[in-house]
Every structure is written in C-alpha cells, then in structure tokens.
Write a protein that holds these residues in place. Structure first.
Motif, PDB file in Angstrom:
ATOM      1  N   ALA A 176       0.838  -1.202   0.000  1.00  0.00           N
ATOM      2  CA  ALA A 176       0.000   0.000   0.000  1.00  0.00           C
ATOM      3  C   ALA A 176       0.869   1.246   0.000  1.00  0.00           C
ATOM      4  O   ALA A 176       0.638   2.190  -0.771  1.00  0.00           O
ATOM      5  CB  ALA A 176      -0.921  -0.004   1.217  1.00  0.00           C
ATOM      6  N   ILE A 177       1.892   1.266   0.841  1.00  0.00           N
ATOM      7  CA  ILE A 177       2.799   2.411   0.924  1.00  0.00           C
ATOM      8  C   ILE A 177       3.504   2.631  -0.407  1.00  0.00           C
ATOM      9  O   ILE A 177       3.650   3.771  -0.876  1.00  0.00           O
ATOM     10  CB  ILE A 177       3.815   2.201   2.064  1.00  0.00           C
ATOM     11  CG1 ILE A 177       3.110   2.320   3.420  1.00  0.00           C
ATOM     12  CG2 ILE A 177       4.957   3.209   1.974  1.00  0.00           C
ATOM     13  CD1 ILE A 177       3.976   1.932   4.589  1.00  0.00           C
ATOM     14  N   ASP A 178       3.946   1.546  -1.032  1.00  0.00           N
ATOM     15  CA  ASP A 178       4.639   1.664  -2.318  1.00  0.00           C
ATOM     16  C   ASP A 178       3.755   2.341  -3.366  1.00  0.00           C
ATOM     17  O   ASP A 178       4.207   3.214  -4.111  1.00  0.00           O
ATOM     18  CB  ASP A 178       5.070   0.277  -2.817  1.00  0.00           C
ATOM     19  CG  ASP A 178       6.178  -0.320  -1.961  1.00  0.00           C
ATOM     20  OD1 ASP A 178       6.849   0.443  -1.241  1.00  0.00           O
ATOM     21  OD2 ASP A 178       6.373  -1.553  -2.013  1.00  0.00           O
ATOM     22  N   TRP A 179       2.493   1.939  -3.425  1.00  0.00           N
ATOM     23  CA  TRP A 179       1.585   2.532  -4.405  1.00  0.00           C
ATOM     24  C   TRP A 179       1.217   3.971  -4.035  1.00  0.00           C
ATOM     25  O   TRP A 179       1.124   4.840  -4.898  1.00  0.00           O
ATOM     26  CB  TRP A 179       0.320   1.685  -4.561  1.00  0.00           C
ATOM     27  CG  TRP A 179       0.517   0.478  -5.418  1.00  0.00           C
ATOM     28  CD1 TRP A 179       0.499  -0.830  -5.020  1.00  0.00           C
ATOM     29  CD2 TRP A 179       0.792   0.462  -6.822  1.00  0.00           C
ATOM     30  NE1 TRP A 179       0.735  -1.659  -6.095  1.00  0.00           N
ATOM     31  CE2 TRP A 179       0.914  -0.895  -7.213  1.00  0.00           C
ATOM     32  CE3 TRP A 179       0.937   1.444  -7.782  1.00  0.00           C
ATOM     33  CZ2 TRP A 179       1.179  -1.284  -8.527  1.00  0.00           C
ATOM     34  CZ3 TRP A 179       1.204   1.070  -9.106  1.00  0.00           C
ATOM     35  CH2 TRP A 179       1.316  -0.274  -9.458  1.00  0.00           C
ATOM     36  N   ARG A 192      -3.026   9.400   3.509  1.00  0.00           N
ATOM     37  CA  ARG A 192      -2.907   8.021   3.982  1.00  0.00           C
ATOM     38  C   ARG A 192      -1.471   7.693   4.391  1.00  0.00           C
ATOM     39  O   ARG A 192      -1.245   7.009   5.385  1.00  0.00           O
ATOM     40  CB  ARG A 192      -3.382   7.050   2.893  1.00  0.00           C
ATOM     41  CG  ARG A 192      -4.877   6.952   2.757  1.00  0.00           C
ATOM     42  CD  ARG A 192      -5.530   6.505   4.072  1.00  0.00           C
ATOM     43  NE  ARG A 192      -4.979   5.233   4.553  1.00  0.00           N
ATOM     44  CZ  ARG A 192      -5.094   4.808   5.812  1.00  0.00           C
ATOM     45  NH1 ARG A 192      -5.702   5.554   6.712  1.00  0.00           N
ATOM     46  NH2 ARG A 192      -4.577   3.641   6.163  1.00  0.00           N
ATOM     47  N   LEU A 193      -0.499   8.193   3.648  1.00  0.00           N
ATOM     48  CA  LEU A 193       0.899   7.978   4.020  1.00  0.00           C
ATOM     49  C   LEU A 193       1.190   8.610   5.382  1.00  0.00           C
ATOM     50  O   LEU A 193       1.864   8.016   6.228  1.00  0.00           O
ATOM     51  CB  LEU A 193       1.824   8.566   2.955  1.00  0.00           C
ATOM     52  CG  LEU A 193       2.010   7.732   1.691  1.00  0.00           C
ATOM     53  CD1 LEU A 193       2.716   8.550   0.619  1.00  0.00           C
ATOM     54  CD2 LEU A 193       2.806   6.461   1.984  1.00  0.00           C
ATOM     55  N   ILE A 224      -9.251  19.127   4.912  1.00  0.00           N
ATOM     56  CA  ILE A 224     -10.082  18.704   6.039  1.00  0.00           C
ATOM     57  C   ILE A 224      -9.370  17.626   6.855  1.00  0.00           C
ATOM     58  O   ILE A 224      -8.909  17.876   7.967  1.00  0.00           O
ATOM     59  CB  ILE A 224     -11.451  18.193   5.554  1.00  0.00           C
ATOM     60  CG1 ILE A 224     -12.202  19.318   4.816  1.00  0.00           C
ATOM     61  CG2 ILE A 224     -12.285  17.686   6.730  1.00  0.00           C
ATOM     62  CD1 ILE A 224     -13.538  18.902   4.262  1.00  0.00           C
ATOM     63  N   GLU A 225      -9.233  16.423   6.294  1.00  0.00           N
ATOM     64  CA  GLU A 225      -8.640  15.308   7.023  1.00  0.00           C
ATOM     65  C   GLU A 225      -7.163  15.564   7.323  1.00  0.00           C
ATOM     66  O   GLU A 225      -6.712  15.404   8.462  1.00  0.00           O
ATOM     67  CB  GLU A 225      -8.800  14.016   6.225  1.00  0.00           C
ATOM     68  CG  GLU A 225      -8.209  12.771   6.905  1.00  0.00           C
ATOM     69  CD  GLU A 225      -8.962  12.375   8.170  1.00  0.00           C
ATOM     70  OE1 GLU A 225      -8.411  11.577   8.950  1.00  0.00           O
ATOM     71  OE2 GLU A 225     -10.089  12.866   8.371  1.00  0.00           O
ATOM     72  N   ALA A 226      -6.403  15.981   6.321  1.00  0.00           N
ATOM     73  CA  ALA A 226      -4.972  16.185   6.526  1.00  0.00           C
ATOM     74  C   ALA A 226      -4.718  17.320   7.517  1.00  0.00           C
ATOM     75  O   ALA A 226      -3.859  17.205   8.406  1.00  0.00           O
ATOM     76  CB  ALA A 226      -4.288  16.485   5.190  1.00  0.00           C
ATOM     77  N   ARG A 227      -5.449  18.422   7.384  1.00  0.00           N
ATOM     78  CA  ARG A 227      -5.262  19.541   8.308  1.00  0.00           C
ATOM     79  C   ARG A 227      -5.649  19.151   9.735  1.00  0.00           C
ATOM     80  O   ARG A 227      -4.978  19.526  10.705  1.00  0.00           O
ATOM     81  CB  ARG A 227      -6.079  20.740   7.844  1.00  0.00           C
ATOM     82  CG  ARG A 227      -5.792  22.018   8.636  1.00  0.00           C
ATOM     83  CD  ARG A 227      -6.674  23.163   8.150  1.00  0.00           C
ATOM     84  NE  ARG A 227      -6.354  23.514   6.785  1.00  0.00           N
ATOM     85  CZ  ARG A 227      -5.354  24.331   6.435  1.00  0.00           C
ATOM     86  NH1 ARG A 227      -4.589  24.849   7.376  1.00  0.00           N
ATOM     87  NH2 ARG A 227      -5.142  24.627   5.169  1.00  0.00           N
ATOM     88  N   LYS A 228      -6.731  18.383   9.865  1.00  0.00           N
ATOM     89  CA  LYS A 228      -7.175  17.948  11.194  1.00  0.00           C
ATOM     90  C   LYS A 228      -6.107  17.078  11.865  1.00  0.00           C
ATOM     91  O   LYS A 228      -5.807  17.259  13.053  1.00  0.00           O
ATOM     92  CB  LYS A 228      -8.488  17.172  11.083  1.00  0.00           C
ATOM     93  CG  LYS A 228      -9.040  16.683  12.416  1.00  0.00           C
ATOM     94  CD  LYS A 228     -10.358  15.960  12.232  1.00  0.00           C
ATOM     95  CE  LYS A 228     -10.163  14.617  11.537  1.00  0.00           C
ATOM     96  NZ  LYS A 228     -11.421  13.829  11.480  1.00  0.00           N
TER      97      LYS A 228
END
Length: 347
Positions: A176-179, A192-193, A224-228
C-alpha cells in the motif's frame, strides 16, 4: 491470427560503475505492453553481443545492464514473432515494434496518447468497487493495475487503498505504501501515508514524516482530514509547528516562474563536460532546488544523473541562474521546491 504488436517503453537510464572493468554501465529499465497498453509478462529480452538477458514481470517491466554503447536487442515470447531493434542512450523513450518496422517517441508522448485509455480503465475499476457494478475486487484491481501502468496516479492511489484495506487478497501495508508513494500528486495518497507513519502501520512510527505528508496533502487540496490530523500532532506537541516564513511548498497557488525561456537559457549557458563528450555520455539530470521568496535559488541537489560530471555542471547552472519570480500563496510570496530536468545531448 493477427500478429500482436508490442510497445517497448524505455522508462529511464542511469549509469553505474563496474569495479572489474572500471567502465560505465547503462542500466535500461523498460516495459513491454500491447497496443492497448496492457503489460505483457514473461517476455524474453536479450542482447546479441553482450549476452545480457531479462524477462518481463507482471507489470511488463524488464531491466538490462549494458556497456555505454547500445546493443541489438531481441524480444521473444511464445506465440509471438521475434523482434529486433537498437537501444539508444536517451531517457524516456518508447520503442514501437510492429510487423511493418520500428519507430520511437518520447515516453511522455506515449503516456499522453494512452491517457484516455487509462482514464477508461480507472472508471471501470471504480465501477467494479460499487454494488451497482457488481463489486468485483479482482476485476477492479486488474483495471486499476492496467491504468497505473499508463501512469495514471489516481489508479495508483486506488491500488494502494485496496492493499491498505485488504480489498484484494491479503492486507499488505508495505505494498500500500509503495503505491501511495507512486501517487504522490494525489492528496488522499499523502494523507494516507501520513496516517501510516503516524500510527506505525507497516513502517516505523515517524511523526516528522507524518506531518510532512499531511502538509503536502493540505497544499494539494485535502484541507479537512490532513489539516485535522496535522493540528492534532501540533496540539499533542509531537512535532513543532513550522514558522510561516519557513514553509517550502511543492504546489503553491501560483508557481515560481523563471524570467524568460528556461530551456533557452540552459542551452546558452551549458558547458558540456569534456570527459563526458569523450565517453559519449549523455542523458537527463534531475535537479532539485528551492526558489526563495526573493527569487533566489538555494538547497540545490541532484536527484538523478547519468554521470557525476553532468551532475556537477547542472549544479553550476542552478547557482548562476538569474532570480526567479517567486511563488505566491494567499497573495504572499512563499518558498517553493522545484524539480528541473536538465538534458545533456550530444549532436
């Protein structure tokens, strides 16, 4: 039966030194797909003179190590006609091998040509994830994979999500991380990373890397998600809040601009290293630097280069550049990270 045409994509070239012969070795990584852009696995790729051989994987990619000068290449697969062409020391070249001869074009042109097909596979894959589309994860994965092989980063993000959430086969955080990393221009992939580094999912827990991915995602549109999540790390004193003046943006509202035609300027000021001319070494140097708020250039470094002498010349060029027009964010000048390809080509 109609003979299948094959496209051989030489994705990039780098030089590696060999200890035994003390000479430069060109490493060619390529991809074999059909005219619909679908990768072909188990294709034998070999040379006539140097006995270098490789076999394409499930993604159609192969890797060959060759001396400085190219060698005649044979491509073979059961049921297909053998083809021959010549490798040339350029970056991002696509060779189109067909029944009526061989042609080539820059890899970026190939990607642009296949863009509609890549988008079609992406949409088809997304449809297979819904109940209306039959919710078939195997078919969704196949569609995303084909789209990703045509450089569609949204499809790369979807592949990462399928491994992340265990929607296809077994949950695999590392894949998942690679993609996700391949889909670095997709805000959701960077979010997600950041989450995976924050929570130690498949990697060692690293709050500093997590905040870096969150900030990148925020600049790319995930406000939204990243800033939170970023604010949560600041509130818990797990990372220091960066000073506004110290921020380096990858994608600001308005990008920094060179005063004029940068490629014309490079052509006029480049000094081709004599040692590289003698050895017929050419190719692309990927140069990274920061354009400051006053337009000056700092933090210069080379990401990839076919030869140290070419890398040194690219760095010299960066240091003598005129001041740029700085990037802007909210009507204020900001620092911006820039990656510039510098081509070295012998006529």
């Amino acid at each position: 039966m109609r003979k299948l045409h094959i496209i051989l994509a030489i994705l990039w070239t780098v030089c590696l030194p060999t200890m035994a012969q003390e000479q430069e070795i060109l490493v060619y990584e390529g991809r074999v797909v059909n005219t619909q852009g679908i990768p072909i696995k188990d294709v034998f790729v070999g040379t006539l003179n140097t006995n270098a051989t490789a076999t394409t994987g499930v993604d159609g990619v192969f890797r060959l190590e060759l001396p400085e000068k190219g060698d005649s290449v044979v491509i073979a697969k059961r049921g297909l006609q053998d083809f021959r062409t010549y490798l040339i020391p350029y970056f991002d070249v696509v060779f189109i091998l067909g029944q009526n001869g061989t042609s080539w074009l820059p890899y970026r042109d190939y990607v642009e040509k296949m863009e509609p097909t890549a988008k079609a596979y992406l949409e088809k894959g997304l449809n297979f994830l819904t109940e209306e589309g039959g919710q078939d994860y195997n078919k969704a994965f196949a569609c995303f994979f084909r789209s990703a092989c045509m450089e569609n980063t949204q499809a790369m993000y979807q592949l990462g999500r399928m491994y992340d959430e265990g929607l296809w086969a077994t949950q695999d955080y590392q894949k998942a991380i690679d993609w996700y990393k391949k889909a670095k221009n997709v805000a959701e992939a960077n979010t997600r990373l950041g989450t995976m580094y924050e929570e130690g999912m498949g990697v060692e827990q690293d709050y500093q890397k997590a905040i870096g991915y969150y900030l990148t995602a925020t600049h790319q549109g995930d406000t939204i998600e990243a800033r939170k999540r970023a604010e949560n790390l600041y509130a818990r004193n797990l990372v220091e809040r960066p000073k506004e003046d110290d921020r380096i943006l990858d994608i600001p509202e308005t990008s920094a601009q060179f005063p004029g035609d940068i490629y014309a300027w490079l052509s006029q000021n480049i000094k081709y290293p004599s040692i590289c001319q003698e050895k017929n070494i050419q190719g692309r140097v990927s140069l990274q630097f920061v354009v400051n708020k006053d337009g000056s250039i700092t933090d210069v470094k080379v990401l990839r280069s076919p030869d140290p002498a070419l890398a040194a010349e690219a760095i010299r060029l960066a240091k003598i550049m005129p001041k740029w027009k700085p990037a802007m964010q909210g009507n204020k000048p900001v620092r911006m990270r820039w990656v510039l390809p510098v081509m070295f080509k012998l006529s």
